[in-house]
Design an enzyme around this catalytic site. Structure first.
Site, PDB file in Angstrom:
ATOM      1  N   LYS A 200      34.187  65.718  51.463  1.00  0.00           N
ATOM      2  CA  LYS A 200      34.273  65.565  52.940  1.00  0.00           C
ATOM      3  C   LYS A 200      35.264  66.585  53.258  1.00  0.00           C
ATOM      4  CE  LYS A 200      36.594  63.681  55.993  1.00  0.00           C
ATOM      5  NZ  LYS A 200      36.715  64.445  56.967  1.00  0.00           N
TER       6      LYS A 200
ATOM      7  N   GLU B  94      47.560  65.937  47.259  1.00  0.00           N
ATOM      8  CA  GLU B  94      48.315  67.197  47.725  1.00  0.00           C
ATOM      9  C   GLU B  94      48.564  66.953  49.007  1.00  0.00           C
ATOM     10  OE1 GLU B  94      49.286  69.402  45.633  1.00  0.00           O
ATOM     11  OE2 GLU B  94      47.984  69.140  43.892  1.00  0.00           O
TER      12      GLU B  94
ATOM     13  N   CYS C 276      51.061  74.205  53.455  1.00  0.00           N
ATOM     14  CA  CYS C 276      51.680  73.317  52.808  1.00  0.00           C
ATOM     15  C   CYS C 276      52.926  73.701  52.279  1.00  0.00           C
ATOM     16  CB  CYS C 276      51.049  72.463  51.944  1.00  0.00           C
ATOM     17  SG  CYS C 276      50.160  73.356  50.698  1.00  0.00           S
TER      18      CYS C 276
ATOM     19  N   GLU D  54      57.793  67.859  58.800  1.00  0.00           N
ATOM     20  CA  GLU D  54      56.591  69.216  58.378  1.00  0.00           C
ATOM     21  C   GLU D  54      55.996  69.525  60.083  1.00  0.00           C
ATOM     22  OE1 GLU D  54      52.849  68.481  56.793  1.00  0.00           O
ATOM     23  OE2 GLU D  54      53.153  70.366  55.486  1.00  0.00           O
TER      24      GLU D  54
END
Ligand code: NAD
Length: 497
Positions: free
Chosen positions: A180, A254, A288, A389
């Site tokens: 997906k 992750e 990331c 973040e």
């Protein structure tokens, strides 16, 4: 706005066929440089997802689990060649979908081929062990077996690279997959289905269901998966892990980061400044492992900040498809809005804006989601700017005095994905690497990756590993077989003397 009726339209990919979503619903994918829709993507519902899982399961049970490692290796090597030969075209598609510069997306496709070759090399070298027991008339062995059907959910920042990290190992280990991709960047994953066919994988090994978070949630809560591998935000990661908890499906997560990149006064300053700059502004900061917190020792603080600001002022923003462009767009409107929100809140938190700080405009930039490379200095680690973040080209520079202080600030975050250290002192390299609580540490380099090395985080950056030998083990399970070849009859109820 372009006419959506004339755009290329993509269906789901199940059992080697294009399959229309049951809902009949499609939604546009936008080019963040032009602001225009450029492809139509299917919205899969829970029934579509169940069909894909069922197809993958039947394929696994009837054919795929009986393939030899050598057969899988040959398929993966063929796939690598096809991907490599199409790197430029796939790079263009991905750049059009997410605004990442063409040089990066093309080299990510080349790296993707490397991943397929790396794990292709493992496919015929997956073996278990013979375990000597305390009896000589019993033979015991433990074999390594594929898990079965893997659900893969990916983010928009590097759709193919993120997919490759999971897929190459999952296929080498002998699993089938249901993928997906992000609703913001699904095209390359759908185009990739043709490569799977050309390489000769049997229908049903690789399946794609597209759609938004509802499709992801349907996959995460579905029965019949043996593992879910997810790359994305902590919010979605938590939702996926808790949905998967109900079916006891194991998960790899992750997630995000707020990685400290630490420059000590004894570092090679030119290299450190280039490394710090690339660490945050490559990929428009939408990575990331972005080195989004730059910790600089006080004697070199001004020099580092002014070096970074000078370079930031010269960054070439522009059409991401142009080879000379250095920084592309934010990948989509929600992400652009999010970055802008963080920049505004940083200003009100009292951090000092050194450069950037807003939307980049002028000429062709006006139509796209461009953000100026932005640097804040004198940031305190407790500020939102240093703790959350942003996933954009926004750097928080924090001064420090001692090594202990740098370690304390570096670790003072909920995240634990990556960190960087710039120093010439070999003892310090080892001390600080050991003290930082992150899954990865780079010394005198930053954001360098390789197929061979394990990638992943600790704390809120998630769990599980991709790439390297560890990445393969995630998709295997151990089966122990004990064979009694004794002629002696033993009564298990007899009292042992
Ligand atoms: P996101 O979490 O919003 O979406 C990621 C994927 O999850 C998409 O396919 C989305 O449709 C799906 N999703 C969203 N909500 C869901 C839910 N409740 N249940 C199931 N599926 C759901 O993330 P994003 O905005 O696409 O990507 C940015 C994030 O990804 C950042 O936090 C970034 O750090 C992270 N990321 C991590 C890595 C890594 O390897 N650690 C790499 C790249 C990106």
């Amino acid at each position: 706005m372009g006419n959506i009726d004339t755009l290329p339209s993509y269906e789901l990919y199940i059992g080697g066929q294009s399959v229309a979503p049951r809902s009949g619903e499609h939604f546009p994918s936008y080019n963040p440089f032009t602001g225009q829709p450029w492809a139509m993507i299917s919205q899969a519902d829970a029934d579509d997802v169940a069909q894909a899982i069922d197809t993958a399961r039947k394929t696994f049970d009837t054919t795929w689990k009986s393939t030899t490692g050598y057969e899988r290796a040959k398929l993966l090597f063929r796939l690598a060649d096809i991907v490599e030969a199409s790197a430029e075209r796939m790079g263009r598609l991905e750049t059009t979908d997410n605004g990442k510069i063409i040089r990066e997306t093309t080299s990510q496709m080349v790296f993707l081929a490397r991943m397929f070759r790396f794990y292709g090399g493992y496919a015929d070298k997956i073996w278990g062990k013979v375990i000597p027991l305390d009896r000589t008339d019993v033979f015991d062995y433990a074999s390594m077996e594929p898990l079965g059907v893997i659900g893969i959910i990916t983010a928009w920042n590097s759709p193919m690279a993120l997919l490759g990290n999971k897929l190459a190992a999952a296929l080498a280990a002998g699993n089938c997959v249901v993928v997906k991709p992000s609703e913001h960047a699904s095209v390359t994953t759908l185009e990739f289905c043709r490569f799977i066919e050309q390489a000769g994988f049997p229908p049903g090994v690789f399946n794609v269901v597209t759609g938004d978070a509802r499709t992801g949630q349907a996959l995460a809560s579905a029965e019949g998966l043996d593992k879910i591998s997810f790359t994305g935000s902590g919010v979605a990661g938590r939702a996926i892990a808790s949905a998967a908890g109900h079916t006891l499906t194991p998960v790899i997560l992750e997630l995000g980061g707020k990685s400290p990149n630490i420059i000590f006064a004894d570092a090679d300053l030119n290299k450190a400044i280039v490394g710090a700059f690339a660490g945050i502004f490559s990929a428009t900061g939408q990575t990331c492992v972005a080195g989004s917190r730059l910790l600089v020792q006080r004697p070199i603080y001004e020099q580092v900040v002014s070096g970074l600001a000078a370079r930031a002022g010269k960054v070439r923003l522009g059409n991401p498809l142009d080879q000379s462009t250095e920084m592309g767009t934010a990948a989509n409107q929600p992400q652009f809005d999010r970055i802008m929100g963080f920049i505004e809140s940083a200003k009100s938190e009292g951090a000092t804006l050194v450069t950037g700080g807003g939307r980049a405009t002028g000429g062709e930039l006006d139509q796209g989601l461009f953000v100026q490379p932005t640097i804040f200095q004198d940031v305190r680690n407790e500020m939102k700017l240093a703790q959350e973040e942003i996933f954009g080209p926004v750097l928080a520079v924090i001064p420090f005095d001692t090594e202990e202080e740098a370690i304390a600030i570096g670790n003072d975050t909920k995240f634990g994905l990556a960190s960087g250290i710039w120093t010439k002192d070999i003892n310090r390299m080892h001390r600080v690497s050991r003290a930082l609580r992150t899954g990865m540490v780079w010394v005198n380099t930053y954001r360098a990756v390789a197929a061979q090395i394990p990638f992943g985080g600790v704390k809120d950056s998630g769990y599980g590993r991709e790439r390297g030998h560890e990445g393969l083990l995630e998709f295997l399970t151990t089966k122990n077989v004990m064979i009694n070849f004794s002629d002696v009859e033993r009564d298990p109820f007899a009292i042992q003397t």
